[in-house]
Design an enzyme around this catalytic site. Structure first.
Site, PDB file in Angstrom:
ATOM      1  N   TYR A  39      35.583  50.666  77.715  1.00 24.18           N
ATOM      2  CA  TYR A  39      36.415  49.408  77.971  1.00 24.18           C
ATOM      3  C   TYR A  39      35.643  48.447  77.008  1.00 24.18           C
ATOM      4  O   TYR A  39      36.337  47.709  75.979  1.00 24.18           O
ATOM      5  CB  TYR A  39      36.868  48.842  79.210  1.00 24.18           C
ATOM      6  CG  TYR A  39      37.214  47.516  79.257  1.00 24.18           C
ATOM      7  CD1 TYR A  39      38.425  47.037  78.520  1.00 24.18           C
ATOM      8  CD2 TYR A  39      36.489  46.548  79.408  1.00 24.18           C
ATOM      9  CE1 TYR A  39      38.940  45.869  78.318  1.00 24.18           C
ATOM     10  CE2 TYR A  39      36.803  45.175  79.194  1.00 24.18           C
ATOM     11  CZ  TYR A  39      38.154  44.938  78.957  1.00 24.18           C
ATOM     12  OH  TYR A  39      38.579  43.615  78.637  1.00 24.18           O
ATOM     13  N   GLU A  48      33.323  39.293  78.421  1.00 24.70           N
ATOM     14  CA  GLU A  48      33.615  40.630  78.896  1.00 24.70           C
ATOM     15  C   GLU A  48      32.808  41.080  79.982  1.00 24.70           C
ATOM     16  O   GLU A  48      33.312  41.824  80.778  1.00 24.70           O
ATOM     17  CB  GLU A  48      33.719  41.591  77.747  1.00 24.70           C
ATOM     18  CG  GLU A  48      34.850  41.382  76.606  1.00 24.70           C
ATOM     19  CD  GLU A  48      36.416  41.203  77.378  1.00 24.70           C
ATOM     20  OE1 GLU A  48      36.431  42.057  78.350  1.00 24.70           O
ATOM     21  OE2 GLU A  48      37.152  40.593  76.888  1.00 24.70           O
ATOM     22  N   ASP A 103      42.224  47.674  80.100  1.00 26.79           N
ATOM     23  CA  ASP A 103      41.616  47.603  81.191  1.00 26.79           C
ATOM     24  C   ASP A 103      42.819  47.510  82.641  1.00 26.79           C
ATOM     25  O   ASP A 103      43.606  48.070  82.171  1.00 26.79           O
ATOM     26  CB  ASP A 103      41.154  45.994  81.200  1.00 26.79           C
ATOM     27  CG  ASP A 103      42.236  44.982  81.351  1.00 26.79           C
ATOM     28  OD1 ASP A 103      43.281  45.425  81.050  1.00 26.79           O
ATOM     29  OD2 ASP A 103      41.986  43.661  81.425  1.00 26.79           O
TER      30      ASP A 103
HETATM   31  N1  ADE Z   1      40.289  40.111  80.926  1.00 27.74           N
HETATM   32  C1  ADE Z   1      39.095  40.537  80.268  1.00 27.74           C
HETATM   33  N2  ADE Z   1      38.757  40.339  79.136  1.00 27.74           N
HETATM   34  C2  ADE Z   1      39.922  39.351  78.615  1.00 27.74           C
HETATM   35  C3  ADE Z   1      40.327  38.700  77.622  1.00 27.74           C
HETATM   36  N3  ADE Z   1      39.788  38.750  76.539  1.00 27.74           N
HETATM   37  N4  ADE Z   1      41.539  37.925  77.868  1.00 27.74           N
HETATM   38  C4  ADE Z   1      42.379  37.946  78.881  1.00 27.74           C
HETATM   39  N5  ADE Z   1      41.943  38.685  79.891  1.00 27.74           N
HETATM   40  C5  ADE Z   1      40.932  39.398  79.989  1.00 27.74           C
END
Ligand code: ADE
Length: 343
Positions: free
Chosen positions: A121, A39, A139
């Site tokens: 987030y 993340e 997001d």
């Molecule tokens: N973008 C950020 N984290 C994500 C996740 N866990 N799965 C897909 N897209 C993402």
């Protein structure tokens, strides 16, 4: 969105989710360390760009304790090329805080937000994905899906709170991690910015923007002001097959990273301002680089000097690819190396 739509989305996810290396592989929940690391890397960066970095980091530092024990310079150099370097400094600080507290990430959003580099987030994403707790995870992909689902008429960025509240209104109590990731994957692969594939979307029947007929209109966005332009000078100072590199101050652009020496960056910078030594500086062209908040035009000056004339570390030119330079300096160093070969 009805319970039926939410279930349709979860069913779609079981079949169509992207096979991403930080997702659970057989076990019920993924490793919180890998979720956190992914993340942080995915903030402002695409899945495609993150993949090799994620593999490199987890190969080298498989646990939060291992990352916490790593040399800061080594982590910064492993991060080189991913951009937004404050994330890497926060990554180290966060790993050290978590390791010092026993090595377990907190599962609660409020506790997660106290850690360096973790905002609303990221706290929600970790809490939902790694721990299965209910959290509203928004997001930019989710923002687009929600703004279409409800045909949100307010423009971004003002619409952000409204979209967050709407996302909260459809977030289920259970399977929160799957729901969050299903929304993200839907945004990334089906509900795309320019060419949404409504024909295969599990939420098509609930989507207000689709009903209106022009889903790619959403999210509405306020006109963007033009990016300001800045100038700067960078310096390639060489001596006997080596080039001078300096570590940038921890605060500021590319903070903590190794790079060529530079002067100030501003709207109007004088030629050769900021040179690291008195030398016969020769102009070797310029490099353009775009950051989020400004565009930079960096002139390059090249010269030879004795090592005692400048402060920094002298790096073998032939091994510059191992220095962990950010992309701006990779581009400048290519010019410097070309100047060297031509000289
Ligand atoms: N973008 C950020 N984290 C994500 C996740 N866990 N799965 C897909 N897209 C993402």
């Amino acid at each position: 969105m009805t319970v039926d739509a939410s279930n349709a989305l979860l069913r779609w996810y079981v079949v169509d989710k992207r096979p991403l290396p930080w997702r659970a592989q057989g076990e019920e929940r993924p490793d919180p360390y890998r979720v956190w690391l992914s993340e942080i890397m995915l903030q402002q960066t695409t899945v495609a760009a993150v993949r090799p970095y994620f593999q490199k980091f987890t190969g080298r530092w498989p646990t939060v304790e291992a990352l916490a024990a790593a040399e800061e310079a080594e982590v910064m150099s492993a991060w080189a090329g991913l951009g937004y370097y404050a994330r890497a400094r926060n990554l180290i600080a966060c790993a050290r805080t978590v390791a010092a507290a026993g090595g377990a990430f907190p599962d609660d959003e409020a506790e997660l937000r106290k850690l360096p580099g973790i905002g609303r987030y990221t706290a929600a994403a970790i809490s939902a994905i790694a721990f299965g707790r209910r959290a509203v995870v928004v997001d930019s992909n989710v923002e687009r899906v929600v703004s279409r689902l409800f045909a949100v008429k307010r423009e971004l960025p003002a619409a952000r709170e409204e979209i967050y509240a709407l996302a909260g209104s459809i977030t289920p109590e259970r399977q929160c991690g799957d729901f969050a990731q299903a929304m993200m994957d839907l945004g990334a692969t089906v509900c795309t910015p320019r060419d949404p594939s409504c024909g295969i979307c599990p939420l098509a029947d609930s989507c207000a923007a689709r009903e209106e007929g022009d889903p790619q209109l959403y999210p509405l966005k306020a006109a963007r002001s033009r990016r300001p332009h800045k100038q700067g000078n960078a310096f390639w100072l060489q001596n006997d097959g080596h080039v001078l590199l300096v570590r940038r101050p921890a605060k500021g652009m590319l903070g903590g990273m190794l790079g060529l020496p530079t002067g100030e960056w501003g709207p109007d910078v004088a030629p050769r301002q900021g040179a690291p030594a008195a030398a016969d500086w020769q102009e070797a062209g310029a490099v353009d680089h775009v950051f989020t908040h400004f565009a930079l035009n960096m002139r390059l000056y090249c010269a030879e000097a004795q090592r005692r004339e400048a402060e920094g570390s002298w790096w073998p030119v032939e091994r510059l690819s191992e220095a962990g330079l950010p992309t701006l300096f990779v581009k400048l160093a290519e010019r410097g190396a070309a100047w060297r070969s031509a000289a």
